[in-house]
Design a protein around this motif. Structure first.
Motif, PDB file in Angstrom:
ATOM      1  N   ILE A  17     -11.010   9.825 -54.509  1.00 54.87           N
ATOM      2  CA  ILE A  17      -9.906  10.012 -53.574  1.00 54.87           C
ATOM      3  C   ILE A  17     -10.440   9.909 -52.152  1.00 54.87           C
ATOM      4  N   PRO A  18      -9.774   9.069 -51.330  1.00 55.59           N
ATOM      5  CA  PRO A  18     -10.218   8.937 -49.933  1.00 55.59           C
ATOM      6  C   PRO A  18     -10.213  10.308 -49.252  1.00 55.59           C
ATOM      7  N   GLN A  46     -17.286  10.441 -51.566  1.00 55.98           N
ATOM      8  CA  GLN A  46     -18.113   9.683 -50.652  1.00 55.98           C
ATOM      9  C   GLN A  46     -18.118   8.219 -51.084  1.00 55.98           C
ATOM     10  N   PRO A  47     -17.724   7.328 -50.181  1.00 61.18           N
ATOM     11  CA  PRO A  47     -17.756   5.916 -50.569  1.00 61.18           C
ATOM     12  C   PRO A  47     -19.177   5.383 -50.686  1.00 61.18           C
ATOM     13  N   GLN A  64     -16.804   1.039 -50.427  1.00 64.56           N
ATOM     14  CA  GLN A  64     -15.918   0.978 -51.591  1.00 64.56           C
ATOM     15  C   GLN A  64     -15.767   2.355 -52.241  1.00 64.56           C
ATOM     16  N   LEU A  65     -14.490   2.687 -52.558  1.00 68.71           N
ATOM     17  CA  LEU A  65     -14.192   3.882 -53.352  1.00 68.71           C
ATOM     18  C   LEU A  65     -13.539   3.412 -54.642  1.00 68.71           C
ATOM     19  N   ASP A  70      -9.397  -2.972 -55.766  1.00 65.44           N
ATOM     20  CA  ASP A  70     -10.297  -2.243 -56.658  1.00 65.44           C
ATOM     21  C   ASP A  70     -11.528  -3.068 -57.042  1.00 65.44           C
ATOM     22  N   GLN A  71     -11.647  -4.267 -56.470  1.00 62.35           N
ATOM     23  CA  GLN A  71     -12.753  -5.190 -56.701  1.00 62.35           C
ATOM     24  C   GLN A  71     -12.686  -5.938 -58.041  1.00 62.35           C
TER      25      GLN A  71
END
Lengths: 109, 598, 431
Positions: free
Chosen positions: B317-318, B322-323, B328-329, B452-453
């Motif tokens: 969760i943003p 920690q990204p 990227q999260l 989401d990549q």
């Protein structure tokens, strides 16, 4: 011009319908009585709404019908174009008869 | 052909409220009806439904109209639907234009603005439609050959399915062996099949199939061409030598799979304590473990208590998590870890009754067939469940206790948010799934990648295994997290699309390509320089009145229909079918005249 | 009597919902001749009856109607709607099905779908297609986007008054229509028989369906749908716009005592979706979801769930133990907090039960295909191809093989079409 074959066909059809009616006697009886009640109920709703608008609880009280049943009728009559929704009053909406020129036995849209 | 005698039919969709909640559709219809050239304007709750399409067909058949404009959702959804209806009416499907009054109007504007903009877009579309010509689709030969990129379970299954339909397949894998992530798994959740057995069952027929050519240790260098006629250059390592292969293929399937999330240094103590491992590590450990006692032993140490932490690298969760370095999260759920973790927990509890297990979770997601039973079994096996909230994750630290090296502090929301220190000899992190990085291949083919990549399909329900570029498909965990069965289903779905595409031997493409007016063309060559697609435009020499002159020539199948050529031609001798300059002018005129919106 | 009317196809698809349509389209597009047999009067299945679909919030019709239309106009696909499947067995190399066309009492060739019969019919019948919240007529087209656009005359409620026959401009009404049996022979079959919602009437904890304003999730779909009974969100007992709406998750799922032990897989997401749609149309209403675990596992689902939380939809981790009738049409939800703090109660204007899924078809005494303990069709290879059954040439897709959402159903249908196509090309090579 009279066609004797046509007449014969009609007679046969009449007889067949008679047999079918006899076979479905009970179903027809219950459907007819249901239809009669519905007709009476719908008439009562229409009469109550003549020249005014009302909410479901108002209508239900006015014609002495359970509120859920009233809503069922109103939803149906709305679908078939006899009733339109009017403005909101508290948590309820008002309903009124569809204006005569628009009254069509037709589903909206 | 005059644009003035065209009879335009305009069909405006309510989209079941999606449009009509914001656009006054009946008002738009009233305005549109008065527009020049519009002979019919109708509305429907769902224009794409059969009764809606039937209206269009009726009007065409009764000659009320000869141009069709549908105002509804984005053309990417239903353009094909309406073209099909027009074809069924016996008309040319390309006399059709589309006004997007959902995505471009009702979803972004409200009230009168929405109604006005919808009117303008329809005015523009109907102005444009008057200049539409009947066109024929471009027919290109298609190679009965598919290239599958990725040799994991998704690629293997896709290749086998397509080959068994009699289509040749090249299966390309970057690693020296096929099998992908299944190679590193052991017993699969929830039924306990051995991963190696599953692989073998599919691999044997793949290895023995005449129609499948396998290229392991291979890297894709370039991909060119178009549907039916792609060409790939692949570098293959063979006997320590790089050899270059040229593959000519009709369709491409992306089955590039996924990798396991690597925790950040310090995430739940990972990288700081050797007793913190990933689920993948645990699976490898169990696969090779020879412990025979009543406790699991790891590196010669008895594991009395093991803590398993769910959702590591998933459901982030943003603002809370920690990204990674690249920002990227992973906001998605990795779908497979709950069942995999419970599966491992059950195996351990049943084999090593003295090893206690604590599972710390956010939600248990045993959704699939046989998975709820795993969860139930874990409870029966006395696995202790503790629940944490996303903003209060468990904390792994040294215990300062001689009996056990680590402790895990958790605020357990199953017991009045009691804060507990759980002793741990081993901490297992249920690391999620991340897509394998295929940005190089994706950029070669301009494939879209989601936030989401993962690779992004056209539409999750309408076209779930297709890209917007015709002839390229996707299946498996390159698209989203999936388990083995789901991956094989996705592979089958991609295979069926590729088979259907190539079954006829030819493919029909939209004819919206450049066309040269040879009378006007002076052989200037500016268009060829401007052309974005190599090979789509050439200058050829033709003999006219005994003189040899140069004229531009279009290779229709290659042309992107981008219009770069039309923009530079000094003689206006080249134009795009269906999107001619005059059509743009008419659209702009219709919009700026603004006479309809008031 | 053995019917002599035999129709030959490559594949028989049993069930014309989204799973069957997708399988048929994927086979038809490869040139195979496909028959779709559907028990209902229209194809489209459960999906066409939904409001919007998660996680894209596309309207369900926007996605379903084009597929329905594509199947009905496909040169390789033939639809048989309003048909019962009496038997389905292996015969020779292929499959043989005995099918009964139920009478519509309407001639499908003459009828033009003008609905004059429906408008004139004087008998109103509670409309199950609208959650029983409004009425249809004794002769009616099932719903506005139905395919085919043919009315059904409901003999149970017809009084044979003859008005429809008189009104019909094409003389399509036929009161004497009889059931017709026919045989479909095919090389392969795909079972896509979908699901039903677990009926509330067997759940005494939730009032057996007798508590006003306690409805099931499919009824809520109708209330939210564009062609719904009220065209807005009202509670059925009195037409009030509800101010407090509760969702009871795992109603009859993950609970042996209440119905089914398995997870029905879609209820979390459809409840979240409905909650979002509700908060769109009733911005001031309180919406609470009572849940055990939120299972948002598909692509984009977790993000959807987090969005719902951000929109102010309240998620309470609790198991609802029972529901009672309250004052003035409210319902009292009694729940056990999962944080161990004990039993609590709450009053709501409207309660939606997220009922689980049960199989839409039981093969018993019709087809020898095997079922699992969950009563769904057994997948014999759940890993390498979940669509394979214990009958050669007979495949399964969608919820017939266990609960799943639309995305997974569509993918699985493609996979089943692929297996059927492979089966046919292999047997072709052997012959």
């Amino acid at each position: 011009m009279k066609n004797p074959d046509n007449d014969k066909e009609k007679e046969a059809k009449k007889a067949a319908m008679k047999t079918l009616r006899a076979q479905r006697k009970d179903l027809i009886a219950s459907a007819s009585s249901r239809m009669k009640t519905q007709k009476k109920d719908i008439k009562a709703i229409k009469e109550f709404l003549k020249g005014k608008k009302a909410t479901i609880p108002d209508i239900a009280e006015g014609i002495d019908m359970p509120k859920d049943e009233t809503l069922w009728y109103i939803a149906t009559m709305k679908k078939y174009g006899q009733i339109v929704e009017a403005e909101k009053e508290g948590a309820f909406f008002n309903y009124s008869l569809n204006e005569p020129e628009k009254t069509q036995e037709k589903e909206e849209v | 052909m005059s644009e003035n005698n065209k009879k335009v039919g305009v069909y405006i969709c309510y989209c079941g409220g999606n449009i009509s909640d914001h656009v006054d559709v009946e008002e738009v219809r009233n305005r549109v009806e008065k527009m020049p050239g519009v002979t019919v304007a109708r509305t429907n709750m769902f224009m794409c439904s059969d009764p809606g399409q039937e209206m269009i067909i009726e009007d065409l058949k009764s000659d009320k109209i000869d141009r069709v404009v549908v105002a509804s959702c984005a053309p990417s959804l239903h353009e094909a639907t309406f073209r099909g209806a027009i074809e069924r009416a016996g008309s040319n499907p390309f006399i059709y234009d589309h006004a997007n009054i959902r995505e471009q109007v009702s979803w972004v504007h409200h009230g009168e603005t929405a109604t006005d903009k919808a009117t303008l877009l329809i005015a523009a579309a109907s102005a444009k439609s008057k200049l539409l010509k009947p066109l024929e689709p471009i027919r290109v030969e298609a190679k009965k050959h598919t290239t599958v990129i990725g040799g994991g379970i998704a690629g293997i299954k896709t290749a086998l399915d397509i080959a068994q339909k009699g289509i040749e397949v090249a299966l390309i894998e970057k690693l020296p062996i096929l099998g992908g992530r299944l190679n590193s798994l052991d017993r699969l959740a929830p039924f306990g099949e051995k991963a190696s057995d599953i692989l073998k069952e599919l691999l044997d027929p793949v290895l023995n199939h005449n129609a499948i050519t396998i290229h392991t240790d291979s890297k894709i260098e370039t991909i060119k061409g178009y549907v039916g006629n792609f060409s790939l250059i692949v570098t293959k390592k063979e006997n320590n030598k790089d050899i270059k292969l040229n593959i000519e293929t009709g369709a491409i399937v992306m089955a590039t799979g996924s990798v396991s999330y690597t925790p950040l240094n310090g995430e739940f103590g990972f990288g700081q304590h050797e007793q913190v491992i990933t689920l993948q590590d645990l699976i490898t450990l169990l696969k090779e473990n020879k412990s025979s006692g009543s406790s699991l032993e790891v590196n010669g140490k008895r594991i009395k208590n093991m803590v398993m932490i769910h959702c590591v690298g998933s459901r982030q969760i943003p603002g809370i998590h920690q990204p990674k370095e690249n920002g990227q999260l992973n906001e998605y759920c990795s779908r497979t870890c709950c069942a995999a973790l419970l599966n491992a927990a059950n195996q351990i509890r049943e084999k090593f009754p003295e090893t206690g297990i604590y599972e710390m979770y956010r939600d248990i997601r045993t959704y699939g067939r046989g998975q709820e039973e795993l969860y139930e079994q874990a409870s029966k096996n006395k696995v202790v469940f503790m629940r944490y909230e996303a903003d209060a994750p468990p904390v792994v630290s040294e215990s300062n206790h001689s009996e056990y090296p680590l402790k895990v502090k958790i605020t357990d929301s199953l017991t009045f948010n009691e804060v507990m220190d759980v002793p741990a000899d081993l901490v297992v992190l249920a690391t999620g799934i991340e897509p394998d990085n295929v940005s190089d291949i994706a950029s070669m083919m301009k494939l879209p990648i989601g936030t989401d990549q993962f690779l992004l399909e056209v539409h999750p329900k309408l076209r779930p295994v297709e890209f917007s570029i015709t002839g390229i498909f996707l299946g498996g965990t390159c698209q989203a997290p999936m388990d083995t069965g789901e991956t094989c289903n996705a592979a089958g779905a991609a295979a069926v699309k590729a088979s259907a595409l190539l079954s006829k031997g030819y493919i029909e493409l939209d004819p919206f390509v450049a066309e040269v007016n040879t009378d006007k063309c002076q052989g200037h060559g500016a268009c060829i320089e401007a052309c974005l697609k190599e090979g789509a435009l050439t200058l050829t020499e033709v003999k006219i009145d005994g003189k040899i002159v140069k004229k531009a020539q279009v290779t229709a199948a290659m042309c992107l229909g981008c219009g770069a050529c039309a923009a530079v031609c000094p003689k206006k001798a080249i134009d795009i079918n269906g999107w001619a300059l005059k059509q743009y002018e008419d659209m702009v005129d219709a919009i700026v005249s603004d006479g309809f919106a008031v | 009597m053995v019917p002599t009317n035999i129709k030959n196809f490559d594949t028989l698809v049993v069930g014309g919902g989204i799973a069957g349509l997708q399988a048929a389209l994927d086979l038809g597009d490869q040139g195979y001749k496909v028959a779709i047999v559907e028990k209902d009067a229209s194809i489209g299945g459960k999906m066409i009856r939904l409001s919007k679909v998660f996680p894209t919030l596309d309207c369900a019709s926007c996605i379903t109607t084009p597929k329905m239309s594509a199947a009905s106009h496909h040169e390789n696909i033939t639809l048989f709607t309003y048909c019962d499947l009496t038997s389905l067995n292996h015969e020779g190399q292929g499959i043989k099905a005995l099918i009964t066309q139920k009478p519509r009492y309407v001639d499908p060739i003459k009828c033009i779908g003008c609905r004059q019969c429906e408008y004139i019919c004087p008998v109103h019948v509670s409309d199950a297609e609208q959650g029983d919240f409004s009425a249809r007529k004794a002769i009616s087209i099932p719903f506005s986007t139905a395919i085919p656009q043919l009315p059904i005359l409901d003999v149970e409620h017809c009084m044979l008054c003859g008005q429809c026959e008189k009104t019909c401009p094409t003389h399509a009404i036929d009161y004497f229509q009889k059931p017709e049996e026919f045989i479909i022979q095919a090389k392969t079959a795909v079972i896509t028989t979908g699901f039903d919602l677990l009926p509330v009437k067997n759940n005494f904890q939730y009032g057996n369906g007798h508590i006003p304003n306690v409805i099931d999730s499919m009824q809520m779909e109708r209330i939210l749908a564009p062609h719904g009974p009220y065209n807005r969100v009202l509670r059925p007992s009195d037409g009030m716009e509800p101010d407090s709406i509760a969702y009871v998750q795992c109603a009859g799922s993950r609970d042996k005592s209440m119905g089914v032990p398995y997870c029905s897989r879609v209820c979390c997401m459809y409840a979240i979706k409905q909650a979002m749609l509700l908060s769109g149309s009733l911005p001031l209403a309180d919406i609470i979801i009572y849940y055990m675990d939120i299972r948002a596992f598909g692509k984009g689902y977790e993000q959807f769930y987090q969005n719902a939380k951000a929109m102010g939809i309240e998620f309470v981790k609790a198991k609802v133990a029972r529901i009672d009738k309250g004052e003035n049409g409210s319902a009292i939800v009694r729940y056990e907090n999962q944080d161990g703090s004990g039993i609590a109660t709450a009053d709501h204007d409207l309660v939606v039960l997220s009922m689980g899924m049960i199989p839409g078809w039981d093969p018993r005494s019709i087809c020898p295909v095997s079922k699992d303990s969950d009563q769904f069709i057994t997948s014999i290879k759940p890993k390498i191809s979940p669509v394979l059954t214990n009958m050669a040439g007979l495949f399964v897709a969608g919820v017939a093989a266990g609960p799943k959402d639309i995305v997974d159903t569509i993918t699985e249908s493609g996979s089943a079409a692929m297996e059927a196509a492979k089966f046919m090309s292999n047997s072709h090579m052997e012959n």
